[in-house]
Design a protein around this motif. Structure first.
Motif, PDB file in Angstrom:
ATOM      1  N   PHE A 173       0.839  -1.203   0.000  1.00 45.00           N
ATOM      2  CA  PHE A 173       0.000   0.000   0.000  1.00 45.00           C
ATOM      3  C   PHE A 173       0.874   1.255   0.000  1.00 45.00           C
ATOM      4  CE2 PHE A 173      -1.958   3.404   2.518  1.00 45.00           C
ATOM      5  CZ  PHE A 173      -3.116   3.636   1.773  1.00 45.00           C
ATOM      6  N   TYR A 174       1.879   1.302   0.882  1.00 43.81           N
ATOM      7  CA  TYR A 174       2.738   2.484   0.951  1.00 43.81           C
ATOM      8  C   TYR A 174       3.562   2.650  -0.328  1.00 43.81           C
ATOM      9  CZ  TYR A 174       1.751   3.463   5.882  1.00 43.81           C
ATOM     10  OH  TYR A 174       1.138   3.801   7.063  1.00 43.81           O
ATOM     11  N   LEU A 180      -4.059   0.569  -5.911  1.00 40.18           N
ATOM     12  CA  LEU A 180      -3.969   1.260  -4.624  1.00 40.18           C
ATOM     13  C   LEU A 180      -5.322   1.226  -3.913  1.00 40.18           C
ATOM     14  CD1 LEU A 180      -2.442   3.056  -2.580  1.00 40.18           C
ATOM     15  CD2 LEU A 180      -3.154   5.039  -3.941  1.00 40.18           C
ATOM     16  N   HIS A 181      -6.383   1.530  -4.629  1.00 39.33           N
ATOM     17  CA  HIS A 181      -7.704   1.535  -4.016  1.00 39.33           C
ATOM     18  C   HIS A 181      -8.167   0.121  -3.665  1.00 39.33           C
ATOM     19  CE1 HIS A 181      -7.721   5.682  -5.514  1.00 39.33           C
ATOM     20  NE2 HIS A 181      -8.691   5.899  -4.648  1.00 39.33           N
ATOM     21  N   GLY A 206      10.923  -0.259   1.402  1.00 40.99           N
ATOM     22  CA  GLY A 206      12.107   0.033   0.596  1.00 40.99           C
ATOM     23  C   GLY A 206      12.173  -0.855  -0.636  1.00 40.99           C
ATOM     24  N   ALA A 207      11.838  -2.141  -0.461  1.00 39.54           N
ATOM     25  CA  ALA A 207      11.828  -3.064  -1.599  1.00 39.54           C
ATOM     26  C   ALA A 207      10.766  -2.672  -2.617  1.00 39.54           C
ATOM     27  CB  ALA A 207      11.601  -4.493  -1.106  1.00 39.54           C
ATOM     28  N   GLU A 208       9.593  -2.263  -2.131  1.00 40.20           N
ATOM     29  CA  GLU A 208       8.512  -1.841  -3.026  1.00 40.20           C
ATOM     30  C   GLU A 208       8.906  -0.586  -3.807  1.00 40.20           C
ATOM     31  OE1 GLU A 208       5.566  -3.239  -3.696  1.00 40.20           O
ATOM     32  OE2 GLU A 208       5.924  -4.927  -2.340  1.00 40.20           O
ATOM     33  N   LEU A 209       9.560   0.363  -3.151  1.00 42.63           N
ATOM     34  CA  LEU A 209       9.949   1.610  -3.813  1.00 42.63           C
ATOM     35  C   LEU A 209      10.957   1.376  -4.925  1.00 42.63           C
ATOM     36  CD1 LEU A 209      10.329   3.982  -0.705  1.00 42.63           C
ATOM     37  CD2 LEU A 209       8.415   3.872  -2.328  1.00 42.63           C
ATOM     38  N   LEU A 213       5.841   7.612   8.695  1.00 41.17           N
ATOM     39  CA  LEU A 213       6.020   8.914   8.053  1.00 41.17           C
ATOM     40  C   LEU A 213       6.491   8.701   6.619  1.00 41.17           C
ATOM     41  CD1 LEU A 213       8.083  10.665  10.906  1.00 41.17           C
ATOM     42  CD2 LEU A 213       5.609  10.356  10.761  1.00 41.17           C
ATOM     43  N   LEU A 214       5.736   9.211   5.649  1.00 42.40           N
ATOM     44  CA  LEU A 214       6.100   9.101   4.239  1.00 42.40           C
ATOM     45  C   LEU A 214       6.310  10.508   3.673  1.00 42.40           C
ATOM     46  CD1 LEU A 214       6.453   7.397   1.641  1.00 42.40           C
ATOM     47  CD2 LEU A 214       3.980   7.604   1.291  1.00 42.40           C
ATOM     48  N   PHE A 215       7.551  10.811   3.296  1.00 39.79           N
ATOM     49  CA  PHE A 215       7.904  12.125   2.764  1.00 39.79           C
ATOM     50  C   PHE A 215       8.049  12.044   1.243  1.00 39.79           C
ATOM     51  CE2 PHE A 215       9.415  11.912   7.072  1.00 39.79           C
ATOM     52  CZ  PHE A 215       9.219  13.176   7.604  1.00 39.79           C
TER      53      PHE A 215
END
Length: 523
Positions: free
Chosen positions: A347-348, A374-375, A431-434, A517-519
């Motif tokens: 999700f993130y 995402l939804h 981190g892996a997803e990003l 926290l997601l920046f």
């Protein structure tokens, strides 16, 4: 039954250890690196729910010293104030309460985790320790968060104090996470071992936490409103630090000051469902039969005021305020992030891509497939009051960097013997997803930390990652998938850049689940 009250946030700062950073990093106008900003937000968020600030927000003595004010309620003081408490944060709560109440406090008994006083002293948090001549008796027990004989002795001492009160007395009850294990008092003839065995059997057969709590309450002297009943006719004020999604006061520590909504028939239905009714010990059958014919009827708690004094909502509100002061467009997504950590990480990761595309001028859109996924994930996680659309709209209208905030308590399905906690595993999975595909001209930073300062069996509170995690790991010969397969996130972060991505705060003395926290920052 008294309703729970919600308290508004206010800043309270607490010093934390510096968050290390190695390598180049983007900086905002404030001149602070992203890891430094994340530390400041996390620090402020935790500070808002420390025992001292929380108690002083909700408790006060009037100028005459003859009344105790609890929010908008007043209680007469005539050398009639008693205190009991149980939970991981209760030592600091009791110290703050005794400092505030002074000579008005006649006697107190608290049940806290084994070794907590020594740990607090090592952490240098003297304000969370009771004074040498304190009127509060401290019991330590429930090692590894499991009910034991020490916790049983504490529970019986708490019951004895409560039962000795009169209509002229006022009982202040302090509750925080871990309180259930620290307040075990089975109804005789049920033994502590029999109750533990039954709950383990139910859990092994797939019983939900709600079903387990229903059985626990039915077999407990103090849970499910039992403590409030023991204290009757004294007035009871219960101050609650919530570590449960949604802050349900009947669930936190199994609701010792909240009348149970369940009866014996509910218990029998659960036992039948899991094929355990015929195998019940004679003692359990005796207690259930006795409750079914109780002439006093169900427990009521009309003499109780329950007040939520700290929660994840408060933490996120403070983090949002601090993020806005740093120049971010800050949005709280949810204080109820829950579900399997793999799905939460997905999700993130998708949120970063979808929101990042909207943030990048001239407002490019993410792919329709990503938006749909995402939804779908959000619906699958069933997150209460998720502000997803509001967050995406805010991102699209932002003129600068964005900070998306959430909190809760995801779960980890253990499949290996590695070391870590849900925050470090979530950060590693995010981190892996990003790193799965390019994110475009945008910097992404994600931090997950436990507000109690300890993530699983480690000294770290959590960890942080960027979209460069996969490249950083590969450069150091670290296989992200292999570490995740063994639930070994802590070992991974210890080896990555010498542990620079780990978040260390030390023991905080509070616990309201986790903060995420997601920046997002355009390059």
């Amino acid at each position: 039954m008294a309703a729970a009250l919600q308290v508004l946030p206010r800043l309270a700062r607490a010093p934390l250890r510096p968050l290390p950073w190695r390598g180049p990093v983007a900086r905002l106008a404030s001149g602070m690196a992203l890891p430094e900003q994340a530390q400041q937000l996390f620090e402020s968020a935790v500070g808002a729910v420390l025992p001292g600030p929380m108690l002083h927000r909700v408790l006060a003595l009037d100028p005459s010293g003859k009344q105790l004010k609890v929010r908008d309620r007043s209680f007469q003081l005539r050398h009639n104030l008693y205190l009991v408490g149980f939970g991981k944060a209760v030592l600091g709560m009791a110290a703050a309460a005794e400092e505030l109440l002074g000579q008005h406090l006649v006697q107190g008994v608290i049940s806290v985790p084994k070794g907590i006083r020594a740990a607090v002293e090592r952490a240098g948090k003297q304000e969370m320790l009771l004074k040498p001549h304190s009127r509060v008796q401290v019991f330590e027990g429930a090692e590894d968060n499991l009910p034991d004989r020490d916790a049983l002795r504490a529970a019986l001492a708490i019951r004895q104090l409560a039962e000795g009160l009169t209509a002229d007395d006022l009982l202040l009850v302090l509750i925080s996470g871990g309180g259930s294990a620290l307040l075990p008092a089975p109804i005789p003839p049920v033994t502590l071992e029999e109750k533990q065995t039954l709950t383990k059997l139910l859990a092994a057969r797939g019983a939900t936490i709600q079903e387990l709590n229903t059985i626990r309450k039915a077999l407990s002297q103090l849970k499910g409103g039992g403590l409030a009943q023991a204290a009757y006719p004294a007035q009871v004020v219960s101050l609650i630090l919530s570590d449960v999604v949604g802050d349900p006061i009947e669930v936190i520590a199994s609701g010792p000051t909240v009348a149970s909504a369940h009866n014996v028939q509910d218990c029998l239905h659960i036992l039948n469902r899991y094929g355990l009714r015929a195998a019940l010990p004679r003692s359990v059958k005796t207690v259930l039969a006795r409750a079914d014919s109780d002439p006093h009827g169900p427990r009521t708690c009309g003499h109780v005021l329950n007040v939520i004094i700290g929660s994840n909502v408060l933490v996120l509100a403070e983090a949002q305020r601090q993020a806005e002061l740093l120049g971010y467009r800050a949005v709280v997504l949810s204080a109820a992030m829950q579900g399997d950590v793999k799905s939460v990480a997905q999700f993130y990761g998708l949120l970063a891509r979808v929101a990042g595309a909207r943030l990048t001028p001239p407002g490019a859109a993410a792919s329709e497939e990503e938006d749909t996924e995402l939804h779908r994930l959000a619906a699958e996680l069933q997150l209460p009051a998720l502000q997803l659309e509001e967050a995406l709209e805010a991102v699209a209208g932002a003129q600068g960097p964005v900070c998306l905030l959430a909190g809760g308590e995801p779960t980890v399905q253990l499949q290996g013997s590695g070391k870590g906690g849900r925050n470090q595993e979530l950060a590693l999975r995010v981190g892996a997803e990003l790193g799965r595909q390019p994110l475009g001209p945008i910097d992404v930073f994600f931090l997950s930390g436990g507000t109690d300062g300890q993530d699983g069996p480690t000294e770290a509170a959590g960890a942080w990652v960027t979209s460069e995690l996969a490249n950083q790991a590969a450069a150091e010969g670290l296989d992200v998938a292999a570490f995740l397969a063994h639930n070994d996130s802590h070992s991974f972060f210890c080896r990555l850049q010498g542990g620079a991505h780990l978040l260390f705060t030390g023991l905080t003395g509070t616990n309201v689940m986790d903060a995420h926290l997601l920046f997002l920052r355009p390059q």
